[in-house]
Design a protein around this motif. Structure first.
Motif, PDB file in Angstrom:
ATOM      1  N   ARG A  94      27.142  45.329  82.220  1.00 14.10           N
ATOM      2  CA  ARG A  94      25.834  44.983  82.343  1.00 14.10           C
ATOM      3  C   ARG A  94      25.474  44.092  80.976  1.00 14.10           C
ATOM      4  N   ALA A  95      24.735  43.048  81.446  1.00 13.17           N
ATOM      5  CA  ALA A  95      24.503  42.056  80.457  1.00 13.17           C
ATOM      6  C   ALA A  95      23.208  42.658  79.757  1.00 13.17           C
ATOM      7  N   PRO A  96      23.126  42.310  78.261  1.00  9.41           N
ATOM      8  CA  PRO A  96      21.931  42.789  77.345  1.00  9.41           C
ATOM      9  C   PRO A  96      20.960  41.905  77.889  1.00  9.41           C
ATOM     10  N   SER A  97      19.706  42.823  77.685  1.00  4.84           N
ATOM     11  CA  SER A  97      18.235  42.211  78.289  1.00  4.84           C
ATOM     12  C   SER A  97      17.723  41.281  76.954  1.00  4.84           C
ATOM     13  N   THR A  98      18.396  41.498  75.962  1.00  6.91           N
ATOM     14  CA  THR A  98      17.812  40.653  74.688  1.00  6.91           C
ATOM     15  C   THR A  98      19.330  40.068  73.902  1.00  6.91           C
ATOM     16  N   GLN A  99      19.238  39.359  73.120  1.00  7.52           N
ATOM     17  CA  GLN A  99      20.380  38.832  72.290  1.00  7.52           C
ATOM     18  C   GLN A  99      20.754  40.220  71.431  1.00  7.52           C
ATOM     19  N   PRO A 100      22.205  40.347  71.658  1.00 13.94           N
ATOM     20  CA  PRO A 100      22.551  41.674  70.963  1.00 13.94           C
ATOM     21  C   PRO A 100      22.414  41.524  69.268  1.00 13.94           C
ATOM     22  N   ASP A 101      22.558  42.757  68.748  1.00 12.53           N
ATOM     23  CA  ASP A 101      22.575  42.622  67.366  1.00 12.53           C
ATOM     24  C   ASP A 101      23.688  42.212  66.780  1.00 12.53           C
ATOM     25  N   PRO A 102      23.874  41.731  65.403  1.00  8.09           N
ATOM     26  CA  PRO A 102      25.123  41.447  64.638  1.00  8.09           C
ATOM     27  C   PRO A 102      26.190  42.364  64.894  1.00  8.09           C
ATOM     28  N   SER A 103      25.778  43.752  64.701  1.00  4.24           N
ATOM     29  CA  SER A 103      26.877  44.765  64.809  1.00  4.24           C
ATOM     30  C   SER A 103      27.380  44.718  66.229  1.00  4.24           C
ATOM     31  N   ASP A 104      26.753  44.513  67.310  1.00  3.92           N
ATOM     32  CA  ASP A 104      27.459  44.508  68.601  1.00  3.92           C
ATOM     33  C   ASP A 104      28.343  43.163  68.767  1.00  3.92           C
ATOM     34  N   VAL A 105      27.833  41.954  68.240  1.00  7.42           N
ATOM     35  CA  VAL A 105      28.719  40.936  68.209  1.00  7.42           C
ATOM     36  C   VAL A 105      29.988  41.121  67.388  1.00  7.42           C
ATOM     37  N   ALA A 106      29.990  41.839  66.487  1.00  6.22           N
ATOM     38  CA  ALA A 106      31.107  42.207  65.590  1.00  6.22           C
ATOM     39  C   ALA A 106      32.157  42.858  66.446  1.00  6.22           C
ATOM     40  N   THR A 107      31.741  43.923  67.411  1.00  2.00           N
ATOM     41  CA  THR A 107      32.877  44.486  68.051  1.00  2.00           C
ATOM     42  C   THR A 107      33.366  43.890  69.029  1.00  2.00           C
ATOM     43  N   ARG A 108      32.983  42.419  69.265  1.00  2.41           N
ATOM     44  CA  ARG A 108      33.438  41.569  70.105  1.00  2.41           C
ATOM     45  C   ARG A 108      34.509  40.662  69.851  1.00  2.41           C
ATOM     46  N   HIS A 109      34.771  40.652  68.528  1.00  2.00           N
ATOM     47  CA  HIS A 109      35.681  39.617  67.719  1.00  2.00           C
ATOM     48  C   HIS A 109      36.750  39.385  68.531  1.00  2.00           C
ATOM     49  N   ASP A 110      37.471  40.219  69.143  1.00  2.00           N
ATOM     50  CA  ASP A 110      38.672  40.084  69.787  1.00  2.00           C
ATOM     51  C   ASP A 110      38.691  39.768  71.343  1.00  2.00           C
ATOM     52  N   GLU A 111      37.464  39.677  71.696  1.00  2.00           N
ATOM     53  CA  GLU A 111      36.985  39.369  73.295  1.00  2.00           C
ATOM     54  C   GLU A 111      37.878  38.281  73.469  1.00  2.00           C
ATOM     55  N   VAL A 112      38.308  38.027  74.696  1.00  2.00           N
ATOM     56  CA  VAL A 112      39.110  36.769  75.323  1.00  2.00           C
ATOM     57  C   VAL A 112      38.322  36.363  76.821  1.00  2.00           C
ATOM     58  N   SER A 113      37.869  35.236  76.452  1.00  5.28           N
ATOM     59  CA  SER A 113      36.886  34.777  77.662  1.00  5.28           C
ATOM     60  C   SER A 113      37.615  34.496  78.846  1.00  5.28           C
ATOM     61  N   MET A 114      37.170  34.319  79.782  1.00  2.00           N
ATOM     62  CA  MET A 114      37.822  33.898  81.155  1.00  2.00           C
ATOM     63  C   MET A 114      38.300  32.612  81.102  1.00  2.00           C
ATOM     64  N   ALA A 115      37.674  31.584  80.338  1.00  2.00           N
ATOM     65  CA  ALA A 115      38.134  30.139  80.106  1.00  2.00           C
ATOM     66  C   ALA A 115      39.370  30.196  79.290  1.00  2.00           C
ATOM     67  N   LEU A 116      39.616  31.075  78.342  1.00  2.00           N
ATOM     68  CA  LEU A 116      40.662  31.349  77.675  1.00  2.00           C
ATOM     69  C   LEU A 116      41.901  31.942  78.352  1.00  2.00           C
ATOM     70  N   LEU A 117      41.577  32.984  79.153  1.00  2.46           N
ATOM     71  CA  LEU A 117      42.707  33.446  80.035  1.00  2.46           C
ATOM     72  C   LEU A 117      43.312  32.669  80.849  1.00  2.46           C
ATOM     73  N   VAL A 118      42.196  31.773  81.698  1.00  5.92           N
ATOM     74  CA  VAL A 118      42.822  30.729  82.457  1.00  5.92           C
ATOM     75  C   VAL A 118      43.554  29.696  81.726  1.00  5.92           C
ATOM     76  N   VAL A 119      43.533  29.290  80.539  1.00  2.76           N
ATOM     77  CA  VAL A 119      44.619  28.362  79.761  1.00  2.76           C
ATOM     78  C   VAL A 119      45.701  29.135  79.301  1.00  2.76           C
ATOM     79  N   LEU A 120      45.538  30.393  79.195  1.00  7.64           N
ATOM     80  CA  LEU A 120      46.780  31.530  78.937  1.00  7.64           C
ATOM     81  C   LEU A 120      47.928  31.406  79.882  1.00  7.64           C
TER      82      LEU A 120
END
Length: 315
Positions: A94-120
């Motif tokens: 589920r998408a957050p209703s507001t901009q996530p706080d910095p601590s939440d963003v930090a937990t996504r540092h190793d996220e791999v976007s769909m765009a990157l997966l397609v390139v891989l």
């Protein structure tokens, strides 16, 4: 064995994350992790053997990488006979209703976007393993060389070539969630208007569109390039999938960490339809649209809540 199981379970999420980013399939990633457990239980059941392993996470990560390397080599053959375009399985939440706080963003540092997966997908199996291990999970090159069964210099070369291919060959996706929300709202409004000129204004000059119907639902048989081609198909797709698009239920979701849209409805022939649209955004425009309609690849996506919106979704 109980201690071994407990140690392994503590690493399962990490290992699944590694395997998914290598394979682009949650199901195959889970199978690879299960195979790693069998190898782990067999190799380290002797306490003396277990005592020799000083860094269990590194040992397990290397084991998973070897398993994924074998899967990737066989997957290249399977993808050659896949019906239509191939896209990875999306990771949806589920998408957050507001901009996530910095601590939440930090937990996504190793996220791999769909765009990157397609390139891989364009990389060799060895390049993909080296890139994911080093550039995403910061695994040292000596461990990568061990996983691939090659020299240290060769491991570095695989990662370097992969990094260059990623930098040169993929859709740009640099927007934060606030910009993604703004651009996606403009995109859906343009689609809703049915006016091609409004849609062209939101699409980047080099926009890419890929659809994966798994041979079950219609999707373009090749990647589409450019705003005119993408815009026309997007308007036609909405008409084809829904006729009356308000029969669809939709919601903004995070797809591999980026904002997208989940759809549920009934196809024109009466079949239930679930789809996930992932969007790449840079410089205020949509640079890529990835439509995942394959029932097998969206089976694990959580169903929409009862209060989900009709089209267009509220962003």
């Amino acid at each position: 064995m109980g201690d071994l199981a407990a140690e392994f379970e503590a690493e399962r999420d990490h290992l699944t994350a590694v395997a998914y980013r290598m394979l682009g399939s949650r199901t195959e990633a889970e199978d690879a992790v299960q195979e790693a457990w069998l190898r782990y239980a067999d190799a380290l059941a002797d306490p003396a053997a277990r005592a020799e392993v000083r860094d269990l996470r590194a040992w397990l990560t290397t084991t998973v990488a070897r398993i994924c390397l074998d899967v990737l080599r066989s997957a290249r053959v399977r993808h050659e006979v896949y019906p239509g375009q191939w896209l990875p399985e999306p990771l949806v939440e589920r998408a957050p209703s507001t901009q996530p706080d910095p601590s939440d963003v930090a937990t996504r540092h190793d996220e791999v976007s769909m765009a990157l997966l397609v390139v891989l997908e364009r990389l060799t199996p060895e390049q993909r393993v080296a890139f994911v291990l080093h550039d995403v999970f910061a695994v040292p090159f000596d461990a990568i060389a061990d996983a691939l069964g090659i020299s240290l210099a060769a491991a570095r070369q695989h990662a370097s070539r992969a990094r260059r291919a990623v930098a040169e060959g993929g859709p740009r996706h640099t927007a934060d969630l606030a910009e993604q929300r703004r651009v996606l709202a403009a995109f859906t409004a343009a689609v809703e208007s049915g006016e091609i000129d409004k849609l062209l204004a939101v699409l980047a000059p080099d926009v890419l569109m890929v659809g994966d119907g798994g041979g079950i639902f219609p999707a373009a048989g090749r990647p589409l390039h450019g705003p005119v081609e993408v815009g026309r198909l997007m308007l036609g797709l909405v008409r084809t999938l829904g006729r009356d698009t308000r029969s669809m239920r939709t919601a903004p979701v995070l797809v591999n960490g980026a904002l997208g849209i989940q759809f549920e409805g009934v196809y024109k022939d009466g079949r239930p339809l679930r789809a996930v649209m992932s969007i790449a955004i840079a410089d205020g425009r949509v640079t890529a649209v990835f439509n995942q309609l394959s029932p097998a690849k969206v089976a694990a996506v959580p169903p929409l809540p009862a209060e989900a919106d009709p089209w267009p979704p509220r962003l």
